[in-house]
Design an enzyme around this catalytic site. Structure first.
Site, PDB file in Angstrom:
ATOM      1  N   CYS A  56     -36.976 -16.320 114.271  1.00  0.00           N
ATOM      2  CA  CYS A  56     -35.687 -16.118 114.643  1.00  0.00           C
ATOM      3  C   CYS A  56     -35.033 -17.307 114.987  1.00  0.00           C
ATOM      4  CB  CYS A  56     -35.600 -15.000 116.075  1.00  0.00           C
ATOM      5  SG  CYS A  56     -33.935 -15.099 116.769  1.00  0.00           S
ATOM      6  N   CYS A  68     -33.274 -10.802 104.896  1.00  0.00           N
ATOM      7  CA  CYS A  68     -32.120 -10.741 104.242  1.00  0.00           C
ATOM      8  C   CYS A  68     -32.069 -11.613 102.726  1.00  0.00           C
ATOM      9  CB  CYS A  68     -30.823 -11.368 105.122  1.00  0.00           C
ATOM     10  SG  CYS A  68     -30.938 -10.555 106.619  1.00  0.00           S
ATOM     11  N   CYS A 114     -32.018 -15.438 107.951  1.00  0.00           N
ATOM     12  CA  CYS A 114     -32.802 -14.160 108.149  1.00  0.00           C
ATOM     13  C   CYS A 114     -33.902 -14.235 106.732  1.00  0.00           C
ATOM     14  CB  CYS A 114     -32.224 -13.089 108.320  1.00  0.00           C
ATOM     15  SG  CYS A 114     -33.147 -11.591 108.027  1.00  0.00           S
ATOM     16  N   CYS A 140     -33.591 -17.659 118.548  1.00  0.00           N
ATOM     17  CA  CYS A 140     -34.466 -17.819 119.472  1.00  0.00           C
ATOM     18  C   CYS A 140     -34.876 -19.487 119.436  1.00  0.00           C
ATOM     19  CB  CYS A 140     -35.873 -17.259 119.128  1.00  0.00           C
ATOM     20  SG  CYS A 140     -35.568 -15.262 118.906  1.00  0.00           S
TER      21      CYS A 140
END
Length: 578
Positions: free
Chosen positions: A402, A62, A59, A405
């Site tokens: 993502c 993050c 991420c 995804c």
């Protein structure tokens, strides 16, 4: 054997030193605790006030937060100014064993931060800044008393200069005051004092409740000091700047705008800090306390323009624009009038309050060619092609960045191919970061898979395994649509077995192990255990080397005289001739 032992010893020495250095460095530098499903509850028991970040290694947000979060942990180490220790921790919520933790605490996206206070297992959401200084300031407010008593004029003056919103009770603390301060502790700094020198330093009158603001003149509460609801209403209205400028990276400003879902937002999108700003503020003053007003500048925060669907106006040079966002419903309304001034703005705000505006949707253009096995849905086509399609629609709401995804994409394509010939169902996808979907769908993480009946009713959320077999079995059970006989998916089947050896090693090195013989609650990292093992091997190899060196050397060969050497040489030559 001794040669091998000595060289092995050198190699092990290097490994031991490297591992010990790494272990010391890791222990000395990283202040954020690493938790997992095995030690999570124990951490809640051990720490009175702990903040846990649920993150995923892939991420981007993050990764941006990580250094700020670590710096905040270093700053807070040993700091007891809030009356208790504040501990920061993290959990890799994308790791399969830790997923039950993410589900347990309703983690739908990354990073998600939760505050666990007083050893409670029921957390509250962290809604503060994402920079180190902001994290520290926010958590000190949360961990400390709701209202702080001031008795030093110098400290009071410094606090006034540092805090953008400071609410002062120039009297003794009351139950009403404490209740209000506790409810709004995240929104402002709350203090009380009976010291006249402190009152003078702050410029407040005895017995009054005063809000000191860096962006405006002080505001004095005029109601009853025992009316909790009235004080809260006053504080909520006065603490927010009218026409707040939201600069990129200003988490405090972003928090102000998005923290209260009961109040709609009205935004101005402009090219600079001058165009239409004064008129916008003048009109927004009329809805102060009822709506939150703020503005963005395209050269500073273009991402905000994309988020709200204003990027197309930015690219076409069609600014300024004004947009209202209803936080409760998620609906948005765009001001159509090209002239942005106080008169047109006031009329637009009045029309919204009277329910006379049409909804605005952020939407990508509908694809010219949309005949693939997975139908592409955009904001403008959602109602017609999904919600009211007249047939089943299995929709994937995804984000382009993502990781989960991306992993699902080839499988979802196979599902689309398998159902392509069915008249019962359509397999579809929508980039939920570029298109507005109804807030009622509850899309908070990606990918989100929703099965619609196509009759306007609420969809069913798919929460099973995201494999071809499980997805198609779900479709068949709900809709009756079947996979054609002999259909072969193109996506490779999921790898069997556990995680790879490198991931297992990394996981072992980063895991904290409880050592019962050292006492309750004592843990040792896998990195330390590995260093100790290598060190012991090193000691063993050194012992072998010493053992080799300690052996009695073989007796020396007797010296040969010249006469004896000549005789041997002559004998050898004679033998050669024979």
């Amino acid at each position: 054997t001794c040669w091998f032992t000595m060289h092995a010893s050198k190699t092990l020495t290097v490994l031991a030193v490297a591992l010990v250095v790494l272990a010391v460095a890791a222990k000395g530098e990283e202040k954020v605790l690493t938790l997992d499903v095995n030690n999570f509850d124990k951490a809640l028991e051990d720490h009175e006030f702990i903040v846990v970040e649920f993150y995923a290694p892939w991420c981007g947000h993050c990764k941006n937060l990580a250094p700020e979060y670590e710096q905040a942990a270093k700053t807070l180490e040993g700091d007891m100014s809030a009356g208790k220790a504040i501990t920061l921790a993290k959990v890799d919520a994308s790791d399969d064993p830790n997923r039950p933790l993410a589900e347990r605490f309703g983690v739908g996206g990354f990073p998600t931060l939760k505050i666990f206070a007083d050893h409670s297992k029921t957390p509250t959401d962290y809604e503060g800044p994402r920079d180190a200084a902001g994290i520290v300031s926010y958590l000190k407010k949360r961990a400390g008393p709701a209202s702080r008593e001031l008795s030093d004029a110098g400290a009071a003056k410094k606090l006034k200069e540092e805090e953008p919103v400071l609410v002062v009770l120039a009297d003794k603390e009351s139950a009403t005051w404490t209740a209000v301060a506790n409810s709004l502790r995240d929104s402002a700094t709350w203090v009380h004092t009976s010291d006249k020198s402190v009152m003078k330093a702050l410029g407040v009158k005895a017995g009054a409740i005063t809000m000191l603001r860096s962006f405006d003149v002080p505001s004095v509460y005029s109601g009853a000091a025992t009316d909790e609801a009235a004080i809260m209403e006053w504080a909520n209205a006065e603490r927010v700047e009218v026409g707040l400028f939201i600069m990129k990276g200003d988490q405090e400003a972003i928090k102000v705008v998005f923290e209260d879902e009961s109040k709609p937002n009205v935004f101005l999108f402009t090219d600079d800090k001058k165009t239409a700003v004064d008129d916008f503020k003048a009109a927004a003053t009329g809805v102060k306390g009822k709506m939150i007003s703020a503005y963005f500048v395209s050269t500073d925060f273009p991402e905000a323009f994309s988020h709200f669907g204003m990027d197309k106006f930015m690219e076409n040079g069609d600014l300024p624009k004004v947009l209202i966002e209803d936080r409760a419903s998620g609906d948005r309304y765009l001001m159509e009038d090209a002239a942005v001034n106080k008169k047109t703005l006031s009329a637009f705000l009045s029309a919204y309050q009277e329910g006379k505006l049409e909804q605005f949707l952020k939407s990508e253009p509908e694809p010219a060619d949309n005949n693939g096995p997975v139908k592409v849905i955009v904001g403008d086509t959602f109602q017609e092609q999904v919600n009211n399609a007249g047939k089943w629609v299995f929709l994937e709401a995804y984000a382009p960045w993502c990781g989960h995804c991306k992993k699902l994409t080839p499988i979802w394509e196979d599902v689309g191919r398998a159902m392509e010939g069915s008249s019962k169902i359509v397999i579809a996808k929508c980039d939920a970061t570029a298109n507005d979907l109804p807030k009622s769908l509850g899309i908070k993480g990606f990918p989100t898979l929703l099965l619609f009946k196509g009759d306007g009713s609420e969809p069913e959320r798919y929460q099973g395994d995201r494999s071809f077999d499980q997805l198609t079995a779900f479709i068949e059970g709900k809709t009756g649509a079947k996979v054609p006989q002999g259909f072969v998916p193109l996506a490779p089947p999921p790898a069997k077995g556990g995680p790879s050896i490198d991931k297992q090693i990394i996981k072992f090195l980063s895991t904290e192990f409880q050592i019962p013989v050292l006492g309750d609650g004592v843990t040792v990292s896998g990195l330390y255990i590995a260093a100790i093992v290598v060190f012991l091997l090193f000691v063993a190899s050194v012992a072998l080397v010493i053992a080799c060196l300690a052996k009695d050397p073989p007796p020396p060969e007797p010296k040969t005289t010249k006469k004896e050497a000549g005789e041997k040489k002559e004998a050898a030559e004679t033998k050669k001739e024979m």
